[in-house]
Design an enzyme around this catalytic site. Structure first.
Site, PDB file in Angstrom:
ATOM      1  N   LYS A 116      39.654  32.674  47.748  1.00  0.00           N
ATOM      2  CA  LYS A 116      40.194  34.034  47.650  1.00  0.00           C
ATOM      3  C   LYS A 116      39.293  34.987  48.421  1.00  0.00           C
ATOM      4  O   LYS A 116      38.162  35.238  48.026  1.00  0.00           O
ATOM      5  CB  LYS A 116      40.308  34.441  46.183  1.00  0.00           C
ATOM      6  CG  LYS A 116      41.242  33.529  45.387  1.00  0.00           C
ATOM      7  CD  LYS A 116      41.293  33.899  43.916  1.00  0.00           C
ATOM      8  CE  LYS A 116      39.982  33.668  43.216  1.00  0.00           C
ATOM      9  NZ  LYS A 116      40.086  33.773  41.744  1.00  0.00           N
ATOM     10  N   GLY A 124      41.447  41.409  36.116  1.00  0.00           N
ATOM     11  CA  GLY A 124      42.298  40.280  35.760  1.00  0.00           C
ATOM     12  C   GLY A 124      42.976  39.570  36.910  1.00  0.00           C
ATOM     13  O   GLY A 124      43.771  38.657  36.695  1.00  0.00           O
ATOM     14  N   THR A 125      42.666  39.955  38.151  1.00  0.00           N
ATOM     15  CA  THR A 125      43.374  39.351  39.289  1.00  0.00           C
ATOM     16  C   THR A 125      43.151  37.845  39.393  1.00  0.00           C
ATOM     17  O   THR A 125      44.087  37.091  39.653  1.00  0.00           O
ATOM     18  CB  THR A 125      42.947  40.007  40.627  1.00  0.00           C
ATOM     19  OG1 THR A 125      41.512  40.044  40.683  1.00  0.00           O
ATOM     20  CG2 THR A 125      43.483  41.412  40.751  1.00  0.00           C
ATOM     21  N   GLY A 126      41.904  37.393  39.180  1.00  0.00           N
ATOM     22  CA  GLY A 126      41.620  35.963  39.320  1.00  0.00           C
ATOM     23  C   GLY A 126      42.328  35.125  38.268  1.00  0.00           C
ATOM     24  O   GLY A 126      42.933  34.090  38.588  1.00  0.00           O
ATOM     25  N   CYS A 127      42.266  35.577  37.024  1.00  0.00           N
ATOM     26  CA  CYS A 127      42.954  34.862  35.934  1.00  0.00           C
ATOM     27  C   CYS A 127      44.452  34.830  36.206  1.00  0.00           C
ATOM     28  O   CYS A 127      45.116  33.797  36.013  1.00  0.00           O
ATOM     29  CB  CYS A 127      42.712  35.563  34.603  1.00  0.00           C
ATOM     30  SG  CYS A 127      40.986  35.857  34.189  1.00  0.00           S
ATOM     31  N   THR A 131      42.115  46.607  39.217  1.00  0.00           N
ATOM     32  CA  THR A 131      42.394  45.210  39.590  1.00  0.00           C
ATOM     33  C   THR A 131      41.811  44.205  38.594  1.00  0.00           C
ATOM     34  O   THR A 131      41.657  43.030  38.916  1.00  0.00           O
ATOM     35  CB  THR A 131      41.816  44.910  40.988  1.00  0.00           C
ATOM     36  OG1 THR A 131      40.403  45.196  40.982  1.00  0.00           O
ATOM     37  CG2 THR A 131      42.488  45.755  42.046  1.00  0.00           C
TER      38      THR A 131
END
Length: 270
Positions: free
Chosen positions: A178, A211-214, A209
């Protein structure tokens, strides 16, 4: 009258975010929004809000194992997603459980929170490399996590290829690097070492932003549970997350969450 087919079954193995923007809460919201049945194995409880993580308490390995077996042995699962696994013992336990489960696994090797709080003990890094990544169908590290795991520093799009190769050496079938922290467009690289897919989206001017990875990893798991290929699942997940970031909203005094329900239609916040 025939019974309707059940929803695809997705299991998240992750920590709780009391603020509701990341972790188990983000995973389950994503799974609901994307038309799957989300189930959970809680690995840790955090005291967390828009300003950061004020405390974290790991659950005993026996509790994690019991939750996993309880769900998988009775209900079954079509995809597993892992998030916060804060100790070597937890990482190795979850890796063993996933290795014995006939379902694709999306591994989000969570190292730090959006606010820079450490969520993975340094001693657990080697277990992630040698136990967890080898059982991953897709690994989804961000640039900081790539640095932690491989020592590769990514500063340009070209470096993404080196980062992907370094992560693939640990054994995941696919890796999604990412590149959201690079300048310019939000560029991610998906590869299995032979196929290469570049995923680009405009960089959005929204600081909310959390929580984007989860959310991205859970969305990939939803696609895999539906029987999609890894490139199909990742492309759909990227589209979903981009929309969620665009609709991210202020919450508390710091960084707000992405809007997991954006694709379900706007709600009246008034």
């Amino acid at each position: 009258m025939s019974r309707p087919l059940p929803l695809p079954l997705v299991l998240t193995v992750a920590g709780s975010d009391s603020g509701g923007g990341a972790g188990i809460q983000a995973d389950l919201k994503t799974m609901l929004a994307l038309g799957t049945h989300g189930m959970s194995v809680l690995t840790a409880v955090t005291a967390q809000n828009s300003l950061g993580v004020q405390g974290a308490w790991e659950l005993p390995v026996e509790a994690v194992r019991a939750q996993y077996r309880s769900v998988v042995d009775d209900i079954g699962v079509q995809a597993v997603k892992t998030g916060m696994l804060s100790s070597a013992e937890l990482v190795e336990t979850v890796a063993e459980l996933i290795g014995d489960t006939d379902a694709p696994a999306v591994v989000d090797p969570v190292g730090v929170s959006k606010h820079g709080d450490a969520l993975l003990a340094a001693s657990a890094l080697d277990s992630v490399r040698t136990k967890l990544l080898p059982v991953a169908t897709v690994a989804t590290p961000n640039l900081d996590e790539v640095g932690q795991l491989t020592g590769v520093r990514v500063e340009t799009d070209t470096d993404l290829r080196r980062a992907a190769a370094a992560v693939l050496e640990y054994g995941p079938r696919w890796v999604l690097i990412k590149g959201g922290h690079l300048r310019g467009d939000a560029v991610d690289l998906l590869t299995d070492g032979s196929e290469v897919h570049w995923l680009r989206a405009p960089r959005l001017d929204n600081r909310h932003t959390h929580g984007t990875g989860c959310t991205l990893a859970s969305a990939v798991a939803c696609g895999l549970a539906k029987g999609w290929t890894v490139p199909e699942a990742v492309a759909a997940a990227k589209e979903y997350v981009t929309g969620a970031i665009a609709a991210g909203f202020a919450l508390g005094g710091g960084i707000g969450p992405v809007d997991h329900g954006w694709a379900l239609g706007r709600r009246d916040h008034g």
